[in-house]
Design a protein around this motif. Sequence first.
Motif, PDB file in Angstrom:
ATOM      1  N   GLN A   1     -25.079 -23.905  71.146  1.00 44.44           N
ATOM      2  CA  GLN A   1     -25.858 -24.742  70.214  1.00 44.44           C
ATOM      3  C   GLN A   1     -26.874 -25.596  70.967  1.00 44.44           C
ATOM      4  O   GLN A   1     -27.992 -25.804  70.511  1.00 44.44           O
ATOM      5  N   ASP A   2     -26.460 -26.079  72.157  1.00 41.98           N
ATOM      6  CA  ASP A   2     -27.364 -26.927  72.941  1.00 41.98           C
ATOM      7  C   ASP A   2     -28.599 -26.147  73.397  1.00 41.98           C
ATOM      8  O   ASP A   2     -29.709 -26.671  73.409  1.00 41.98           O
ATOM      9  N   VAL A   3     -28.372 -24.888  73.796  1.00 41.48           N
ATOM     10  CA  VAL A   3     -29.494 -24.061  74.265  1.00 41.48           C
ATOM     11  C   VAL A   3     -30.473 -23.810  73.113  1.00 41.48           C
ATOM     12  O   VAL A   3     -31.694 -23.940  73.267  1.00 41.48           O
ATOM     13  N   LEU A   4     -29.915 -23.500  71.954  1.00 46.40           N
ATOM     14  CA  LEU A   4     -30.771 -23.226  70.799  1.00 46.40           C
ATOM     15  C   LEU A   4     -31.562 -24.478  70.389  1.00 46.40           C
ATOM     16  O   LEU A   4     -32.750 -24.406  70.061  1.00 46.40           O
ATOM     17  N   LYS A   5     -30.889 -25.625  70.478  1.00 50.41           N
ATOM     18  CA  LYS A   5     -31.523 -26.899  70.135  1.00 50.41           C
ATOM     19  C   LYS A   5     -32.667 -27.201  71.116  1.00 50.41           C
ATOM     20  O   LYS A   5     -33.784 -27.546  70.702  1.00 50.41           O
ATOM     21  N   LEU A   6     -32.384 -27.003  72.384  1.00 50.78           N
ATOM     22  CA  LEU A   6     -33.413 -27.231  73.410  1.00 50.78           C
ATOM     23  C   LEU A   6     -34.623 -26.340  73.131  1.00 50.78           C
ATOM     24  O   LEU A   6     -35.778 -26.777  73.180  1.00 50.78           O
ATOM     25  N   LEU A   7     -34.334 -25.078  72.829  1.00 54.12           N
ATOM     26  CA  LEU A   7     -35.408 -24.117  72.554  1.00 54.12           C
ATOM     27  C   LEU A   7     -36.200 -24.538  71.329  1.00 54.12           C
ATOM     28  O   LEU A   7     -37.436 -24.609  71.362  1.00 54.12           O
ATOM     29  N   TYR A   8     -35.522 -24.827  70.246  1.00 52.38           N
ATOM     30  CA  TYR A   8     -36.243 -25.125  69.014  1.00 52.38           C
ATOM     31  C   TYR A   8     -37.039 -26.423  69.125  1.00 52.38           C
ATOM     32  O   TYR A   8     -38.225 -26.478  68.782  1.00 52.38           O
ATOM     33  N   GLU A   9     -36.382 -27.449  69.634  1.00 54.58           N
ATOM     34  CA  GLU A   9     -37.034 -28.758  69.639  1.00 54.58           C
ATOM     35  C   GLU A   9     -38.237 -28.827  70.568  1.00 54.58           C
ATOM     36  O   GLU A   9     -39.148 -29.612  70.359  1.00 54.58           O
ATOM     37  N   ASN A  10     -38.223 -28.004  71.605  1.00 54.13           N
ATOM     38  CA  ASN A  10     -39.354 -28.054  72.541  1.00 54.13           C
ATOM     39  C   ASN A  10     -40.261 -26.837  72.434  1.00 54.13           C
ATOM     40  O   ASN A  10     -41.372 -26.841  72.936  1.00 54.13           O
ATOM     41  N   GLY A  11     -39.756 -25.810  71.790  1.00 57.08           N
ATOM     42  CA  GLY A  11     -40.516 -24.566  71.687  1.00 57.08           C
ATOM     43  C   GLY A  11     -41.376 -24.490  70.436  1.00 57.08           C
ATOM     44  O   GLY A  11     -42.550 -24.117  70.484  1.00 57.08           O
ATOM     45  N   ALA A  12     -40.809 -24.872  69.299  1.00 59.70           N
ATOM     46  CA  ALA A  12     -41.490 -24.676  68.013  1.00 59.70           C
ATOM     47  C   ALA A  12     -42.858 -25.362  67.981  1.00 59.70           C
ATOM     48  O   ALA A  12     -43.837 -24.801  67.490  1.00 59.70           O
ATOM     49  N   THR A  13     -42.927 -26.566  68.555  1.00 58.90           N
ATOM     50  CA  THR A  13     -44.185 -27.308  68.515  1.00 58.90           C
ATOM     51  C   THR A  13     -45.231 -26.728  69.474  1.00 58.90           C
ATOM     52  O   THR A  13     -46.395 -27.104  69.414  1.00 58.90           O
TER      53      THR A  13
END
Length: 453
Positions: A53-65
């Motif tokens: 979950q942490d990896v996915l969160k890191l990816l989404y929160e910094n990747g999507a933008t």
Amino acid sequence: MDKQYLDLMEKAKQYSTHYINNIHNMSAFPDELSIQNLSIFDENLPNQSSNMQDVLKLLYENGATATSACIGGRYFGFVTGGLLPIAHASQWITDTWNQNNALYVMSPISSKLESICEKWIIELFKLNKNSAIGLVTGSSNAIICALATARNHIYKKQGYDFVQNGMRNAPKINVVISEQAHVSVKTALTLLGFGKNDIQIAPVDEFGAIIPDKLPEIDSNTLLILQAGNVNGGSFDPINTLCDIAKEKGAWVHIDGAFGLWARTSKKQKYLVEGMEKADSFSTDAHKTLNAGYDCGIVICSDKEALTDTLSSRGEYLQPSENRDGMNYVTEMSRKSRGIILWSILKQLGKQGIEDLIDKLCENTKYFAEKLEEIGYTIVTPPTFNQFIIKAQNPNKTENILNHIQKSKVCWCGNSIWNKEFVIRLSVCSHSTTKSDIDKSLEIFKEAFETYK
Ligand SMILES: *Cc1c(COP(=O)(O)O)cnc(C)c1O
């Protein structure tokens, strides 16, 4: 299956839904801060595992933008194509199944749906029934598959067995390409052993289409490569006339129709590719005009045996079947089951839905060009299909305008060089672009036009 897996998938769905919900408010290109923030990924490869979950969160929160808003309505750069909901959803399912498309015995469903796609694509493009298709990453690879097939076929006709004797002592093949051929055509030719001295260049008119009267000499050992949709201005070669000339001499004709081949599916646009059924091979992308999402290219050959003779592989451990073995039509063995995704789109849209999609892209393009002309822009190449080029009164102003637009991030488009001049290039290829997306983009085009001298 374990709860952690299911929870993770639930989270992925939430992140995706959040992204989709936000897309219309997102800027077309990431802001500086989001790009700088990507340095968060500059770390050493971890020694230990971490929480999923942490990896996915890191990816989404910094990747999507830091994404370009390609699934939104105001991204007009390159020819990216948007993402149809059915394409997106069937990609999820396909990823979940993780099917290998190489052999029937590896995945009956992949084999079945790829066969159906073959039948439907041939029908949709109105090609001869003995045609075959292969599903590849994109047009770049489709072109390699098609031109390799053309090369082997031409040699075979000359009585030269290429598979046995190779390139070294091979007779000459006369390759003719447009002055405006896409770079991927040139790369494919180099990979296939053709040097610059083997290639003759067909001159083009001011919009980038081959001039039939100026076509270099064609003979039965010629491989003629035409274009349905110039990547800059969108022009189409006069396919019918050129095919007639080439076919009379017995040459092989390939059409690079990465985005433009889809004109065939619309009553209003099909005149652009009239006579294309006379060609021998085609390359196109479902991920551009059809909005299939990456990666979904299609190679089509009007002679099934010529394609499979060139591309099929045999090995002791491979178990061929009576059914379709996907690897015999392309250069790859293991690959994603693109047929599942393509089938879902064709099934959902139907012929009418596809035609409506193409017509909508073309109408939006015309509207965009008309309004830009009203503002004062010069339309350099007319919006024949879904692409066009514009410029302002002088190259300096054009460049300033483009910088202004790119900085605004209201919409995004890129530049090119046309007739040695700096130009702005627009491609309208997302199903999600609305009139109001174009109006909003026009405001920034107007503001920029009035800002610079
Ligand atoms: C995009 C494009 C290609 C290359 O296709 P990919 O799918 O990016 O590999 C080739 N020819 C034309 C005209 C294109 O627009």
